[in-house]
Design an enzyme around this catalytic site. Structure first.
Site, PDB file in Angstrom:
ATOM      1  N   ARG A 108       0.925  -1.280   0.092  1.00  0.00           N
ATOM      2  CA  ARG A 108       0.150   0.108  -0.075  1.00  0.00           C
ATOM      3  C   ARG A 108       1.044   1.288  -0.016  1.00  0.00           C
ATOM      4  O   ARG A 108       1.694   1.455   0.872  1.00  0.00           O
ATOM      5  CB  ARG A 108      -1.057   0.102   0.972  1.00  0.00           C
ATOM      6  CG  ARG A 108      -1.723   1.163   1.507  1.00  0.00           C
ATOM      7  CD  ARG A 108      -2.899   1.472   0.400  1.00  0.00           C
ATOM      8  NE  ARG A 108      -3.491   2.671   0.525  1.00  0.00           N
ATOM      9  CZ  ARG A 108      -3.745   3.685  -0.186  1.00  0.00           C
ATOM     10  NH1 ARG A 108      -2.611   4.046  -1.239  1.00  0.00           N
ATOM     11  NH2 ARG A 108      -4.316   4.904   0.128  1.00  0.00           N
ATOM     12  N   HIS A 111       1.792   7.198   1.824  1.00  0.00           N
ATOM     13  CA  HIS A 111       0.614   8.207   1.926  1.00  0.00           C
ATOM     14  C   HIS A 111       0.249   8.570   3.105  1.00  0.00           C
ATOM     15  O   HIS A 111       0.711   8.119   4.200  1.00  0.00           O
ATOM     16  CB  HIS A 111      -0.505   7.506   1.217  1.00  0.00           C
ATOM     17  CG  HIS A 111      -1.076   6.524   2.035  1.00  0.00           C
ATOM     18  ND1 HIS A 111      -0.718   5.170   2.354  1.00  0.00           N
ATOM     19  CD2 HIS A 111      -2.378   6.591   2.828  1.00  0.00           C
ATOM     20  CE1 HIS A 111      -1.481   4.555   3.291  1.00  0.00           C
ATOM     21  NE2 HIS A 111      -2.388   5.406   3.477  1.00  0.00           N
ATOM     22  N   HIS A 113      -3.154  11.014   5.079  1.00  0.00           N
ATOM     23  CA  HIS A 113      -4.633  11.346   4.952  1.00  0.00           C
ATOM     24  C   HIS A 113      -5.095  12.151   6.212  1.00  0.00           C
ATOM     25  O   HIS A 113      -4.115  12.356   7.266  1.00  0.00           O
ATOM     26  CB  HIS A 113      -5.623  10.244   4.651  1.00  0.00           C
ATOM     27  CG  HIS A 113      -5.131   8.905   5.146  1.00  0.00           C
ATOM     28  ND1 HIS A 113      -5.257   8.814   6.556  1.00  0.00           N
ATOM     29  CD2 HIS A 113      -4.565   7.752   4.808  1.00  0.00           C
ATOM     30  CE1 HIS A 113      -4.824   7.252   6.847  1.00  0.00           C
ATOM     31  NE2 HIS A 113      -4.328   6.932   5.894  1.00  0.00           N
ATOM     32  N   GLU A 117      -6.056   6.520  11.300  1.00  0.00           N
ATOM     33  CA  GLU A 117      -5.951   5.135  10.693  1.00  0.00           C
ATOM     34  C   GLU A 117      -5.685   4.183  11.810  1.00  0.00           C
ATOM     35  O   GLU A 117      -4.807   3.908  12.220  1.00  0.00           O
ATOM     36  CB  GLU A 117      -5.117   4.973   9.601  1.00  0.00           C
ATOM     37  CG  GLU A 117      -5.065   3.573   9.172  1.00  0.00           C
ATOM     38  CD  GLU A 117      -4.154   3.289   7.890  1.00  0.00           C
ATOM     39  OE1 GLU A 117      -4.302   4.198   6.965  1.00  0.00           O
ATOM     40  OE2 GLU A 117      -3.406   2.447   7.729  1.00  0.00           O
ATOM     41  N   HIS A 156       2.857   6.861   6.115  1.00  0.00           N
ATOM     42  CA  HIS A 156       2.756   5.583   6.408  1.00  0.00           C
ATOM     43  C   HIS A 156       2.765   4.724   5.078  1.00  0.00           C
ATOM     44  O   HIS A 156       2.315   4.968   4.018  1.00  0.00           O
ATOM     45  CB  HIS A 156       1.835   4.968   7.365  1.00  0.00           C
ATOM     46  CG  HIS A 156       0.364   5.597   7.322  1.00  0.00           C
ATOM     47  ND1 HIS A 156      -0.022   6.656   7.354  1.00  0.00           N
ATOM     48  CD2 HIS A 156      -0.426   4.812   6.416  1.00  0.00           C
ATOM     49  CE1 HIS A 156      -1.434   6.674   6.894  1.00  0.00           C
ATOM     50  NE2 HIS A 156      -1.517   5.524   6.557  1.00  0.00           N
ATOM     51  N   GLU A 179     -10.480   5.417   0.938  1.00  0.00           N
ATOM     52  CA  GLU A 179      -9.244   5.189   0.628  1.00  0.00           C
ATOM     53  C   GLU A 179      -8.564   5.730  -0.803  1.00  0.00           C
ATOM     54  O   GLU A 179      -7.492   5.784  -0.919  1.00  0.00           O
ATOM     55  CB  GLU A 179      -8.988   3.441   0.703  1.00  0.00           C
ATOM     56  CG  GLU A 179      -7.737   3.080   0.686  1.00  0.00           C
ATOM     57  CD  GLU A 179      -6.897   3.434   2.158  1.00  0.00           C
ATOM     58  OE1 GLU A 179      -7.200   4.182   3.085  1.00  0.00           O
ATOM     59  OE2 GLU A 179      -5.713   3.029   2.150  1.00  0.00           O
TER      60      GLU A 179
HETATM   61 MN    MN Z   1      -3.506   4.807   5.291  1.00  0.00          MN
END
Ligand code: MN
Ligand code: MN
Length: 401
Positions: A108, A111, A113, A117, A156, A179
């Site tokens: 993943r 990124h 946000h 999370e 992360h 997401e």
């Molecule tokens: Mn995330």
């Protein structure tokens, strides 16, 4: 329903749901018949919607269930992702869930946000990375039932390890979260003039000529090497972060244990960086997560294994019962009374998640047991012997012994 179609319906339903007791419930002994179109497989999973208990109100409580089976997967070479947000489940205003699978080496993308999370590993192993507010690095490996928490704005990544990558559930403290609305490393780089990147990183412009023009989101990379080497390389001269963004749930004993099951509570009292609280609940067959409510936050649920049902008693003389199984999301608004009963013949395991620093609940039985007996008896028309039997210290999960 003609004899033929009825037999056909019963036959298909019996196959779909397995037990005669459950079957009787779906065909609704004592109810008017239901001769029109039906979906026996789905009806069999939702007996309390097909023929609700007579205690449910005729005016409806807003839907509070959404199966991940209905969520559309975004698939990539390195894994997949699917989500249940307020778009799918309108009542779930404070929290949203993202279920993700990564292959070995599947990553993943780096990124960040705006939402915090919280995550739980459901399968396999993964390596996670982040930095703290002092710019010190955090790199750790996580396994089934381990948690992590990355505060809002903290960059992360997550990467699957050998032998079979991982699957996990992310829970964001914003029901509107998606997401696909995150700030990705590839996005950020693709939208910056190359001369700006050159000035920023102190390299020649051509150095970034191969930066991807499209987002990666999930990319297939090589399986990372040893953890210590990664930790050392990321720490550099600055040293590792003293903060632990991960939590090993199974290394702590259950917070509470009864004959009916057990619960592990993890919140900021034992997982310092987290502003999301969790109770991991196991209810043995025949047991029940007792009647209770949460005074401080809405509850987002994820059913990991087993079968259960929940009634939510809402304000204004309303109640609704729904059935849950593996992969379902449930939701209970702040301060509404509810229970979760194991209706299967295996352990029921589910998560209660809250956008709150601390887990808080009020037990229905504890409340009544600590109110003057005459007052309670005058309301409920029960005798003193019955009143005296009510557990004095709450039960969390029944039966107590
Ligand atoms: Mn995330
Ligand atoms: Mn609850």
């Amino acid at each position: 329903m003609s004899a033929f179609t009825r037999r056909n319906f019963i036959g298909k339903t019996a196959v779909a749901i397995g037990s005669f007791a459950a079957l009787q419930k779906v065909i609704g002994a004592g109810h008017p018949t239901d001769p029109g179109p039906a979906n026996p497989a789905l009806d069999g999973q939702n007996p309390d919607s097909i023929w609700p208990p007579s205690t449910d109100s005729k005016s409806l409580v807003q839907n509070f269930k959404y199966p991940f089976s209905y969520a559309n997967k975004r698939t990539y070479e390195g894994g997949w992702s699917r989500e249940v947000t307020v778009r799918e489940l309108p009542v779930s205003k404070t929290l949203a869930g993202v279920n993700m699978r990564l292959t070995p080496g599947g990553c993943r993308e780096l990124h960040w946000h705006t939402a915090g999370e919280w995550a739980i590993m459901l399968y396999g192993t993964a390596r996670i990375t982040a930095i703290d507010l002092d710019g010190k690095s955090f790199v750790a490996d996580v396994k089934k039932n381990d948690l992590w928490f990355f505060p809002s704005g903290n960059p992360h990544s997550i990467q699957g390890l050998n032998p079979d990558g991982c699957e996990f559930m992310l829970v964001f403290d914003d029901g509107e979260f998606s997401e696909s609305e995150t700030v990705l490393l590839s996005d950020a780089m693709a939208h910056l003039p190359s001369e700006v990147l050159a000035k920023n990183f102190g390299v020649r412009e051509q150095a970034f000529q191969n930066v991807p023009k499209e987002e990666l989101f999930i990319l297939q990379a090589d399986v990372p090497g040893g953890l210590e080497a990664d930790q050392k390389a990321a720490a550099g001269a600055r040293g590792k972060s003293p903060k632990d963004f991960a939590f090993r749930t199974m290394e702590m004993p259950p917070t509470m244990q009864t004959k009916g099951g057990e619960v592990r509570i993890v919140d900021s009292s034992n997982f310092k960086v987290s502003t999301t609280a969790m109770a991991m609940v196991t209810v043995h067959p025949g047991g029940m997560r007792e009647l209770h409510w949460h005074p401080n936050a809405d509850e987002w649920q994820y059913f990991i294994t087993g079968k259960g049902r929940m009634t939510v008693v809402a304000t204004g003389n309303k109640a609704r019962t729904m059935d849950f199984q593996e992969g379902d999301v449930g939701y209970v608004q702040k301060s509404l009374l509810h229970y979760v009963e194991n209706t299967g013949d295996t352990d029921l395991v589910f998560l209660e998640i809250f956008k709150a620093d601390r887990f808080q609940d009020l037990s229905f039985s504890e409340w009544l047991a600590h109110t003057p007996p005459e007052l309670v008896m005058a309301h409920l028309h029960i005798d003193k012997a019955t009143y005296d039997t009510i557990p004095k210290n709450g039960a969390v999960i029944t039966p107590l012994s």
